[in-house]
Design a protein around this motif. Structure first.
Motif, PDB file in Angstrom:
ATOM      1  N   VAL A  67       0.826  -1.206   0.000  1.00  7.14           N
ATOM      2  CA  VAL A  67       0.000   0.000   0.000  1.00  7.14           C
ATOM      3  C   VAL A  67       0.862   1.258   0.000  1.00  7.14           C
ATOM      4  N   LEU A  68       1.942   1.232   0.757  1.00  5.59           N
ATOM      5  CA  LEU A  68       2.808   2.405   0.864  1.00  5.59           C
ATOM      6  C   LEU A  68       3.906   2.408  -0.201  1.00  5.59           C
ATOM      7  N   ARG A  69       3.817   1.481  -1.124  1.00  9.73           N
ATOM      8  CA  ARG A  69       4.773   1.369  -2.231  1.00  9.73           C
ATOM      9  C   ARG A  69       6.206   1.228  -1.739  1.00  9.73           C
ATOM     10  N   LYS A  70       6.403   0.252  -0.879  1.00  9.59           N
ATOM     11  CA  LYS A  70       7.729  -0.132  -0.364  1.00  9.59           C
ATOM     12  C   LYS A  70       8.356   0.899   0.571  1.00  9.59           C
ATOM     13  N   ASN A  71       7.571   1.828   1.091  1.00  3.81           N
ATOM     14  CA  ASN A  71       8.098   2.849   1.991  1.00  3.81           C
ATOM     15  C   ASN A  71       7.438   2.744   3.360  1.00  3.81           C
ATOM     16  N   VAL A  72       7.737   1.671   4.075  1.00  2.38           N
ATOM     17  CA  VAL A  72       7.139   1.512   5.396  1.00  2.38           C
ATOM     18  C   VAL A  72       7.969   2.324   6.383  1.00  2.38           C
ATOM     19  N   GLU A  73       7.632   3.594   6.444  1.00  2.00           N
ATOM     20  CA  GLU A  73       8.276   4.501   7.377  1.00  2.00           C
ATOM     21  C   GLU A  73       7.213   5.437   7.938  1.00  2.00           C
ATOM     22  N   ASN A  80      -0.721   8.184   4.905  1.00  2.00           N
ATOM     23  CA  ASN A  80      -1.622   7.189   4.322  1.00  2.00           C
ATOM     24  C   ASN A  80      -2.322   6.375   5.395  1.00  2.00           C
ATOM     25  N   MET A  81      -2.674   7.023   6.475  1.00  2.00           N
ATOM     26  CA  MET A  81      -3.277   6.327   7.615  1.00  2.00           C
ATOM     27  C   MET A  81      -4.594   5.647   7.241  1.00  2.00           C
ATOM     28  N   ASP A  82      -5.371   6.250   6.357  1.00  2.00           N
ATOM     29  CA  ASP A  82      -6.633   5.626   5.961  1.00  2.00           C
ATOM     30  C   ASP A  82      -6.394   4.268   5.308  1.00  2.00           C
ATOM     31  N   GLY A  83      -5.393   4.167   4.464  1.00  2.00           N
ATOM     32  CA  GLY A  83      -5.040   2.891   3.842  1.00  2.00           C
ATOM     33  C   GLY A  83      -4.535   1.893   4.857  1.00  2.00           C
ATOM     34  N   ALA A  84      -3.771   2.374   5.834  1.00  2.00           N
ATOM     35  CA  ALA A  84      -3.253   1.487   6.886  1.00  2.00           C
ATOM     36  C   ALA A  84      -4.398   0.924   7.718  1.00  2.00           C
ATOM     37  N   PHE A  85      -5.399   1.749   8.009  1.00  2.00           N
ATOM     38  CA  PHE A  85      -6.555   1.264   8.766  1.00  2.00           C
ATOM     39  C   PHE A  85      -7.368   0.255   7.959  1.00  2.00           C
ATOM     40  N   LEU A  86      -7.485   0.476   6.659  1.00  5.85           N
ATOM     41  CA  LEU A  86      -8.166  -0.498   5.811  1.00  5.85           C
ATOM     42  C   LEU A  86      -7.449  -1.844   5.852  1.00  5.85           C
ATOM     43  N   VAL A  87      -6.133  -1.814   5.761  1.00  5.73           N
ATOM     44  CA  VAL A  87      -5.333  -3.041   5.835  1.00  5.73           C
ATOM     45  C   VAL A  87      -5.574  -3.739   7.165  1.00  5.73           C
ATOM     46  N   LEU A  88      -5.481  -2.999   8.245  1.00  2.00           N
ATOM     47  CA  LEU A  88      -5.672  -3.580   9.575  1.00  2.00           C
ATOM     48  C   LEU A  88      -7.077  -4.158   9.737  1.00  2.00           C
ATOM     49  N   ASP A  89      -8.080  -3.471   9.208  1.00  2.00           N
ATOM     50  CA  ASP A  89      -9.459  -3.956   9.271  1.00  2.00           C
ATOM     51  C   ASP A  89      -9.639  -5.282   8.545  1.00  2.00           C
ATOM     52  N   GLU A  90      -8.883  -5.501   7.492  1.00  3.05           N
ATOM     53  CA  GLU A  90      -8.996  -6.754   6.745  1.00  3.05           C
ATOM     54  C   GLU A  90      -8.251  -7.895   7.428  1.00  3.05           C
ATOM     55  N   ILE A  91      -7.279  -7.579   8.274  1.00  6.91           N
ATOM     56  CA  ILE A  91      -6.474  -8.621   8.937  1.00  6.91           C
ATOM     57  C   ILE A  91      -7.110  -9.089  10.232  1.00  6.91           C
ATOM     58  N   VAL A  92      -7.532  -8.159  11.077  1.00  9.06           N
ATOM     59  CA  VAL A  92      -8.120  -8.520  12.369  1.00  9.06           C
ATOM     60  C   VAL A  92      -9.393  -7.722  12.623  1.00  9.06           C
ATOM     61  N   ASP A  93     -10.266  -8.315  13.425  1.00  9.46           N
ATOM     62  CA  ASP A  93     -11.489  -7.630  13.838  1.00  9.46           C
ATOM     63  C   ASP A  93     -11.798  -8.060  15.263  1.00  9.46           C
TER      64      ASP A  93
END
Length: 127
Positions: A67-73, A80-93
């Motif tokens: 999602v962050l295009r190889k820039n996990v910093e 890109n917090m909205d994308g990070a929350f989407l990722v987290l929502d798909e992994i755990v609930d």
């Protein structure tokens, strides 16, 4: 809130200078990974399987990496917090692991983003 802040500070102090990927602290099992200026943690009870926690962490890291295009910093994550929350929502609930395959997570996130874009276009056309 104070207890949580103290816990997080203690966990960070215990883990930021070590090369291992697992720690036990306060009756919790903690797996973690660092990337540039960012630490990612997955915390479970002491009875949790470390391999399951590690699979969640790996899925989170690899999905964010995409999602962050190889820039996990930190800076990119904050932008890109909205994308990070989407990722987290798909992994755990609610503490339940839903997905541990990064490719599946990325597909689901892309689908949700596409659906959201379609809704926005629909509403803008109706106005």
């Amino acid at each position: 809130m104070k207890e949580q802040m103290a816990f997080e500070k203690n966990v960070f102090n215990k883990t930021y200078r070590t090369d291992s990927e697992i720690a036990f602290f306060g009756g919790m099992t903690i797996v973690y990974k660092s990337s540039i200026d960012l630490f990612l943690y997955v915390v479970g009870s002491s009875q949790e399987n470390e391999l399951m926690l590690m699979s969640v962490l790996t899925c989170l890291f690899e999905s964010l990496n995409h999602v962050l295009r190889k820039n996990v910093e930190k800076r990119w994550l904050m932008d890109n917090m909205d994308g990070a929350f989407l990722v987290l929502d798909e992994i755990v609930d609610g503490g339940v692991i839903l997905e541990s395959d990064p490719q599946q997570v990325i597909q689901k996130v892309n689908f949700r983003v596409l659906q959201s874009a379609k809704e926005q276009i629909k509403w803008s056309l109706l106005k």
